[in-house]
Design a protein around this motif. Structure first.
Motif, PDB file in Angstrom:
ATOM      1  N   VAL A  34       0.862  -1.186   0.000  1.00 36.22           N
ATOM      2  CA  VAL A  34       0.000   0.000   0.000  1.00 36.22           C
ATOM      3  C   VAL A  34       0.898   1.237   0.000  1.00 36.22           C
ATOM      4  O   VAL A  34       1.779   1.369   0.845  1.00 36.22           O
ATOM      5  N   PHE A  35       0.647   2.140  -0.962  1.00 33.66           N
ATOM      6  CA  PHE A  35       1.480   3.330  -1.127  1.00 33.66           C
ATOM      7  C   PHE A  35       0.721   4.582  -0.700  1.00 33.66           C
ATOM      8  O   PHE A  35      -0.495   4.580  -0.616  1.00 33.66           O
ATOM      9  N   GLN A  36       1.459   5.689  -0.551  1.00 35.90           N
ATOM     10  CA  GLN A  36       0.794   6.935  -0.154  1.00 35.90           C
ATOM     11  C   GLN A  36      -0.040   7.520  -1.283  1.00 35.90           C
ATOM     12  O   GLN A  36      -1.004   8.220  -1.051  1.00 35.90           O
ATOM     13  N   ASN A  37       0.328   7.239  -2.529  1.00 32.19           N
ATOM     14  CA  ASN A  37      -0.450   7.810  -3.636  1.00 32.19           C
ATOM     15  C   ASN A  37      -1.556   6.868  -4.119  1.00 32.19           C
ATOM     16  O   ASN A  37      -2.069   7.018  -5.210  1.00 32.19           O
ATOM     17  N   TYR A  69       5.777  -1.596   7.988  1.00 35.56           N
ATOM     18  CA  TYR A  69       5.169  -0.291   7.771  1.00 35.56           C
ATOM     19  C   TYR A  69       6.248   0.772   7.855  1.00 35.56           C
ATOM     20  O   TYR A  69       6.954   0.865   8.860  1.00 35.56           O
ATOM     21  N   VAL A  70       6.387   1.565   6.797  1.00 30.89           N
ATOM     22  CA  VAL A  70       7.401   2.617   6.765  1.00 30.89           C
ATOM     23  C   VAL A  70       6.770   3.967   7.090  1.00 30.89           C
ATOM     24  O   VAL A  70       5.734   4.320   6.524  1.00 30.89           O
ATOM     25  N   THR A  71       7.390   4.704   7.994  1.00 28.89           N
ATOM     26  CA  THR A  71       6.925   6.059   8.292  1.00 28.89           C
ATOM     27  C   THR A  71       8.084   6.888   8.834  1.00 28.89           C
ATOM     28  O   THR A  71       9.071   6.345   9.331  1.00 28.89           O
ATOM     29  N   VAL A 109       1.680 -11.241   3.648  1.00 27.67           N
ATOM     30  CA  VAL A 109       2.452 -10.085   4.111  1.00 27.67           C
ATOM     31  C   VAL A 109       1.866  -8.784   3.549  1.00 27.67           C
ATOM     32  O   VAL A 109       1.563  -8.705   2.358  1.00 27.67           O
ATOM     33  N   PHE A 110       1.740  -7.772   4.414  1.00 21.06           N
ATOM     34  CA  PHE A 110       1.411  -6.405   3.989  1.00 21.06           C
ATOM     35  C   PHE A 110       2.662  -5.548   4.070  1.00 21.06           C
ATOM     36  O   PHE A 110       3.365  -5.564   5.082  1.00 21.06           O
ATOM     37  N   LEU A 111       2.899  -4.760   3.021  1.00 22.48           N
ATOM     38  CA  LEU A 111       3.984  -3.784   3.070  1.00 22.48           C
ATOM     39  C   LEU A 111       3.376  -2.404   2.865  1.00 22.48           C
ATOM     40  O   LEU A 111       2.656  -2.171   1.897  1.00 22.48           O
ATOM     41  N   PHE A 112       3.654  -1.492   3.799  1.00 20.00           N
ATOM     42  CA  PHE A 112       3.074  -0.150   3.737  1.00 20.00           C
ATOM     43  C   PHE A 112       4.185   0.879   3.587  1.00 20.00           C
ATOM     44  O   PHE A 112       5.098   0.923   4.409  1.00 20.00           O
ATOM     45  N   ASP A 113       4.106   1.726   2.546  1.00 21.45           N
ATOM     46  CA  ASP A 113       5.095   2.786   2.386  1.00 21.45           C
ATOM     47  C   ASP A 113       4.419   4.137   2.632  1.00 21.45           C
ATOM     48  O   ASP A 113       3.797   4.692   1.734  1.00 21.45           O
ATOM     49  N   GLU A 114       4.522   4.641   3.843  1.00 23.78           N
ATOM     50  CA  GLU A 114       3.907   5.916   4.248  1.00 23.78           C
ATOM     51  C   GLU A 114       2.480   6.056   3.716  1.00 23.78           C
ATOM     52  O   GLU A 114       2.168   7.042   3.048  1.00 23.78           O
TER      53      GLU A 114
END
Ligand code: ADP
Ligand code: ADP
Length: 226
Positions: free
Chosen positions: A81-84, A190-192, A155-160
């Motif tokens: 999941v991306f920020q845009n 999760y990246v933040t 797996v979920f990968l979250f970029d901000e």
């Protein structure tokens, strides 16, 4: 569900930027890991290597018993999941949610059931026939989440993912992401760069600085040091 084993991973970009330096993280099944640190510390690079979107210069990433670099993109059991949002603008919300399943030749009845279940969980059922442009930012981010959960990945990968939302919505969505992840038991990275977000979401935090791990531990261990 799957464990993730990040072992001695480094990234040197063409041109010589050493973005990630010998990172080791053992992530348990169902664990929620947050990568935190200043802009440019290597968070996105590390996440993209786990996703298989960026070649790994040194070291290995294993998801379950499979080495990431050797698995075909279509067989990777992850969702990002991306920020845009990365929604298809010309498709309805329904088709956006169904897209990944259609690509896997899932039977139509099953696609329909999974799309509706994801839409129900995220409370976007009323908007299934709309195009993304007819949604608010928060609703779009829910659709992006829906696309991630619909396939029930390991797996979920979250970029901000929340950085385009206003402060109030960020708090709401943060809670929803954590609730969904717990309910589904999906391992998450999760990246933040937002400390508060990191503290409220993480089972364990990984603080990166200059491509290296500076600290790793529970939010209490990392932020409540004497
Ligand atoms: P963060 O996500 O923590 O902001 P990044 O992983 O995006 O950090 O970037 C880490 C370092 O690698 C930065 O110095 C950045 O400029 C560099 N970098 C990122 N992507 C590339 C690329 N495609 N090519 C060259 N250098 C890159
Ligand atoms: P973030 O800090 O949110 O990770 P960046 O602005 O660092 O985002 O990077 C945005 C995009 O630009 C990414 O796809 C990244 O790979 C690329 N990029 C970042 N730094 C460099 C660089 N020094 N050279 C080439 N591409 C880069």
């Amino acid at each position: 569900m799957a464990s993730i084993d990040i072992s001695e991973v480094s990234k040197i970009y063409d041109g010589g930027v050493h973005a990630v330096k010998g990172v080791d993280i053992d992530i348990a099944d169902g664990e929620f890991i947050v990568l935190v640190g200043p802009s440019g510390c290597g968070k996105s690079t590390l996440l993209r290597m786990v996703a298989g979107l960026e070649p790994i210069s040194q070291g290995t990433v294993r998801i379950g018993d499979r080495v990431v670099n050797t698995v075909e993109p279509a067989d990777r059991d992850i969702a990002m999941v991306f920020q845009n949002y990365a929604l298809y603008p010309h498709m309805s919300v329904y088709d956006n949610l169904a897209y990944g399943l259609k690509n896997r030749k899932t039977p139509k009845v099953e696609i329909d059931a999974q799309v509706r279940e994801a839409a129900r969980m995220l409370e976007i059922e009323p908007y299934l026939d709309r195009k993304p442009r007819a949604l608010s930012g928060g609703q779009r981010q829910r659709v992006a989440m829906g696309r991630a959960i619909v396939r029930k990945p390991a797996v979920f990968l979250f970029d901000e993912p929340l950085s385009n939302l206003d402060a109030k919505l960020r708090v709401t969505m943060r809670g929803e992401i954590r609730k969904l992840q717990r309910r589904l038991g999906t391992t998450a990275i999760y990246v933040t760069h937002d400390q508060l977000e990191a503290m409220t979401l993480a089972d364990r935090l990984v603080v990166l600085n200059g491509g290296r791990i500076e600290q790793i531990g529970t939010p209490l261990e990392v932020y409540n040091r004497p």
